[in-house]
Design a protein around this motif. Structure first.
Motif, PDB file in Angstrom:
ATOM      1  N   ALA A 140       0.187   5.505  -7.314  1.00 28.99           N
ATOM      2  CA  ALA A 140      -0.688   4.353  -7.524  1.00 28.99           C
ATOM      3  C   ALA A 140      -0.085   3.060  -7.013  1.00 28.99           C
ATOM      4  O   ALA A 140       1.064   2.984  -6.641  1.00 28.99           O
ATOM      5  CB  ALA A 140      -1.000   4.215  -9.002  1.00 28.99           C
ATOM      6  N   LEU A 195      -0.214  -2.793 -11.162  1.00 32.69           N
ATOM      7  CA  LEU A 195      -0.737  -2.559 -12.492  1.00 32.69           C
ATOM      8  C   LEU A 195       0.188  -1.726 -13.350  1.00 32.69           C
ATOM      9  O   LEU A 195       0.117  -1.712 -14.552  1.00 32.69           O
ATOM     10  CB  LEU A 195      -2.102  -1.925 -12.401  1.00 32.69           C
ATOM     11  N   TYR A 251       2.404   1.596 -20.291  1.00 29.36           N
ATOM     12  CA  TYR A 251       2.532   0.749 -19.116  1.00 29.36           C
ATOM     13  C   TYR A 251       3.509  -0.384 -19.358  1.00 29.36           C
ATOM     14  O   TYR A 251       4.187  -0.838 -18.482  1.00 29.36           O
ATOM     15  CB  TYR A 251       1.188   0.169 -18.701  1.00 29.36           C
ATOM     16  N   PRO A 308      -6.965   7.091  -0.565  1.00 33.31           N
ATOM     17  CA  PRO A 308      -7.759   5.858  -0.555  1.00 33.31           C
ATOM     18  C   PRO A 308      -8.536   5.764   0.758  1.00 33.31           C
ATOM     19  O   PRO A 308      -7.992   6.017   1.827  1.00 33.31           O
ATOM     20  CB  PRO A 308      -6.708   4.747  -0.625  1.00 33.31           C
ATOM     21  N   THR A 344      -8.305   1.987 -15.569  1.00 30.30           N
ATOM     22  CA  THR A 344      -7.186   2.919 -15.450  1.00 30.30           C
ATOM     23  C   THR A 344      -5.853   2.189 -15.434  1.00 30.30           C
ATOM     24  O   THR A 344      -4.803   2.813 -15.487  1.00 30.30           O
ATOM     25  CB  THR A 344      -7.281   3.764 -14.167  1.00 30.30           C
ATOM     26  N   GLY A 345      -5.913   0.876 -15.330  1.00 32.93           N
ATOM     27  CA  GLY A 345      -4.679   0.104 -15.440  1.00 32.93           C
ATOM     28  C   GLY A 345      -3.581   0.578 -14.518  1.00 32.93           C
ATOM     29  O   GLY A 345      -2.417   0.607 -14.887  1.00 32.93           O
ATOM     30  N   GLY A 346      -3.944   0.958 -13.318  1.00 36.06           N
ATOM     31  CA  GLY A 346      -2.898   1.314 -12.367  1.00 36.06           C
ATOM     32  C   GLY A 346      -2.370   2.708 -12.539  1.00 36.06           C
ATOM     33  O   GLY A 346      -1.415   3.113 -11.886  1.00 36.06           O
ATOM     34  N   PHE A 347      -3.008   3.446 -13.408  1.00 39.92           N
ATOM     35  CA  PHE A 347      -2.627   4.839 -13.537  1.00 39.92           C
ATOM     36  C   PHE A 347      -2.865   5.531 -12.215  1.00 39.92           C
ATOM     37  O   PHE A 347      -3.799   5.222 -11.500  1.00 39.92           O
ATOM     38  CB  PHE A 347      -3.500   5.477 -14.610  1.00 39.92           C
ATOM     39  N   CYS A 348      -2.037   6.490 -11.891  1.00 42.19           N
ATOM     40  CA  CYS A 348      -2.190   7.129 -10.590  1.00 42.19           C
ATOM     41  C   CYS A 348      -3.165   8.290 -10.635  1.00 42.19           C
ATOM     42  O   CYS A 348      -3.417   8.938  -9.640  1.00 42.19           O
ATOM     43  CB  CYS A 348      -0.836   7.604 -10.094  1.00 42.19           C
ATOM     44  N   HIS A 349      -3.709   8.586 -11.796  1.00 43.01           N
ATOM     45  CA  HIS A 349      -4.635   9.706 -11.896  1.00 43.01           C
ATOM     46  C   HIS A 349      -5.452   9.525 -13.162  1.00 43.01           C
ATOM     47  O   HIS A 349      -5.123   8.695 -14.002  1.00 43.01           O
ATOM     48  CB  HIS A 349      -3.863  11.022 -12.001  1.00 43.01           C
ATOM     49  N   ASN A 357      -2.496  -4.186 -19.996  1.00 50.30           N
ATOM     50  CA  ASN A 357      -2.942  -2.843 -20.283  1.00 50.30           C
ATOM     51  C   ASN A 357      -2.765  -2.470 -21.737  1.00 50.30           C
ATOM     52  O   ASN A 357      -1.723  -2.691 -22.322  1.00 50.30           O
ATOM     53  CB  ASN A 357      -2.203  -1.846 -19.407  1.00 50.30           C
ATOM     54  N   ILE A 394      -8.838   1.251  -9.390  1.00 52.12           N
ATOM     55  CA  ILE A 394      -7.627   0.739  -9.991  1.00 52.12           C
ATOM     56  C   ILE A 394      -7.875  -0.568 -10.704  1.00 52.12           C
ATOM     57  O   ILE A 394      -7.502  -0.751 -11.826  1.00 52.12           O
ATOM     58  CB  ILE A 394      -6.548   0.609  -8.906  1.00 52.12           C
ATOM     59  N   ASP A 395      -8.558  -1.460 -10.091  1.00 48.36           N
ATOM     60  CA  ASP A 395      -8.526  -2.786 -10.651  1.00 48.36           C
ATOM     61  C   ASP A 395      -9.793  -3.582 -10.388  1.00 48.36           C
ATOM     62  O   ASP A 395      -9.903  -4.727 -10.735  1.00 48.36           O
ATOM     63  CB  ASP A 395      -7.315  -3.472 -10.018  1.00 48.36           C
ATOM     64  N   MET A 414       4.750   7.331 -10.823  1.00 46.69           N
ATOM     65  CA  MET A 414       3.949   6.887 -11.942  1.00 46.69           C
ATOM     66  C   MET A 414       3.675   7.974 -12.963  1.00 46.69           C
ATOM     67  O   MET A 414       3.751   7.740 -14.152  1.00 46.69           O
ATOM     68  CB  MET A 414       2.655   6.364 -11.356  1.00 46.69           C
ATOM     69  N   ARG A 474       0.858  -1.178   0.000  1.00 41.00           N
ATOM     70  CA  ARG A 474       0.000   0.000   0.000  1.00 41.00           C
ATOM     71  C   ARG A 474       0.895   1.229   0.000  1.00 41.00           C
ATOM     72  O   ARG A 474       1.728   1.409   0.885  1.00 41.00           O
ATOM     73  CB  ARG A 474      -0.874  -0.031   1.253  1.00 41.00           C
TER      74      ARG A 474
END
Ligand SMILES: Nc1nc2c(ncn2[C@@H]2O[C@H](COP(=O)(O)OP(=O)(O)OP(=O)(O)O)[C@@H](O)[C@H]2O)c(=O)[nH]1
Ligand SMILES: [Mg+2]
Ligand SMILES: [Zn+2]
Lengths: 172, 221
Positions: free
Chosen positions: A20, A24, A35, B42, B91-96, A30, B70-71, A56, A15
């Motif tokens: 992010a 992923l 990615y 989160p 979003t495939g783990g995109f942070c935004h 993706n 996210i997933d 990221m 975490r």
């Protein structure tokens, strides 16, 4: 590729509160090319990535830098870009090291391959709503100081510190 | 040996996204669709706040939701259970979220027929602050257990948001959260920010938040 997949999925529960979730970032499924770039990073870099709280958004930022630079390289008919100077606001959360990492990867086989990124940090400037004076302050002082000119408490608007700008490039 | 020459570039790195966001906002104005970009760490309560807000407003406004989980589809499922249209973005783990992702979601739901669309951004106080989503208003949630010092740690998010919802005020007793100190820090960063204290659990303050939305939507259309 597969050995990576196995190990990357094993860190999915880490975490992290700055950016992010890692898993992923390394996803194979993706659809967006960027990615996959991360997946292809060297093993060493991956370890570093994990340690480094997952940086990221350097990725889309770097893609954007590269496309702008290549456009200028073409326009100026240069054969090789040697360095690129960026101006990044103090408030922008961007890690120099990661931008360079991604850039090195993304720019392979382009006119910008091997170019060095120089990052100039632009200080945070606020303007006092009472006296109109503009003052440079540190990121830490934001939200906790009074106007150094007139003493008014917290009546600032931000005039600088969020820049994401390409200033110039050196090329042959 | 060729010599090295200096070329001026002078371009904004995020200009593509900024331009996409601008175009999206123009379209939203034409369609009269009010989009709220909801950001927080989160677990601060984005989905719970949405559920409460929807039940307050769904008889007056046609509401849709874009989820950027996210997933998983957990949040989107919760929203759909209320009978509201929810689109899950991968979003495939995109942070935004950026403007083009939001546009994809809006197009996917046919947003022109909606009055109000909430975008639940990725849970993160850093990256979503940097990328304009094209939304009409930015709203951030800070929950009481996170502490009152967040404006010092994530100043950018506070400068970019129009509304701050202080959520989980039912937990105030359990913490040393200092609302007055928080508000002071917030006004120093952004004096135009509207601060509303709520509990998505007990419903306290949700009426004030719903009123803010009602009047913002009215002003917009
Ligand atoms: N006590 C209390 N708990 C709340 C409140 N609002 C939300 N919660 C709880 O906080 C937890 C997280 O809430 P969510 O709504 O899922 O938070 P979120 O921001 O959508 O979380 P992510 O989507 O995972 O980032 C859940 O267990 C909620 O029941 C509140 O006002 N008071
Ligand atoms: Mg949620
Ligand atoms: Zn002053």
């Amino acid at each position: 590729m597969f050995p990576y997949k196995a190990r990357l999925y094993s860190i999915q529960n880490v975490r992290i509160n700055t950016c992010a979730e890692p898993k992923l970032f390394l996803s194979f499924t993706n659809p967006v090319l960027s990615y996959n770039v991360a997946v292809k990073l060297e093993k060493k870099a991956l370890h570093k990535t994990i340690e480094k709280n997952y940086k990221m958004h350097e990725l889309p930022v770097t893609e954007s830098i590269l496309s702008i630079i290549l456009k200028h390289a073409e326009k100026n008919r240069v054969s090789r870009v040697v360095s690129i100077t960026l101006q990044i606001g103090e408030l922008s959360d961007l890690e120099d090291e990661w931008v360079q990492h991604y850039f090195d990867y993304l720019s392979k086989d382009t006119a910008a391959a091997g170019a060095r990124l120089k990052i100039e940090r632009i200080p945070v400037m606020v303007k006092c709503g009472n006296c109109g004076e503009t003052t440079e302050i540190s990121k830490e002082e934001l939200g906790s100081i009074n106007c150094p000119q007139c003493g008014t408490e917290g009546d600032f608007s931000l005039v600088s510190g969020r820049q994401y700008y390409i200033k110039e490039m050196e090329a042959i | 040996m060729d010599e090295i020459k200096l070329f001026e570039v002078k371009e904004d790195i995020l200009s593509d996204n900024d331009e996409a966001a601008r175009q999206l906002r123009d379209k939203l104005h034409r369609d009269k669709t009010f989009v709220i970009n909801l950001m927080s760490s989160p677990g601060a309560g984005k989905t719970t706040v949405l559920l409460k807000t929807i039940s307050e407003l769904k008889d007056e406004l046609k509401i849709g939701v874009i989820e950027a989980d996210i997933d998983s589809v957990v949040d989107a499922e919760k929203i759909r259970n209320t009978g509201i249209r929810a689109v899950q973005l991968r979003t495939g783990g995109f942070c935004h979220l950026d403007a083009s992702m939001v546009k994809t979601g809006l197009d996917g739901m046919g947003s022109e027929s909606f009055d109000l669309v909430f975008v639940e951004n990725v849970g993160n106080l850093v990256c979503p602050a940097e990328f304009d989503t094209g939304a009409i208003k930015n709203v951030m949630i800070l929950s009481v257990p996170e502490g009152d010092d967040k404006p010092m740690k994530y100043p950018l998010m506070f400068t970019k948001s129009d509304v701050l919802l202080i959520n989980k005020i039912d937990m105030m007793e359990l913490t040393d959260f200092d609302t007055k100190a928080l508000k002071q820090r917030v006004t120093q960063l952004n004096r135009d920010m509207t601060v509303i204290e709520i509990s998505a659990k007990t419903g306290l303050g949700i009426d004030k938040w719903a009123d803010w939305i009602r009047s913002a939507v009215r002003d917009f259309t």
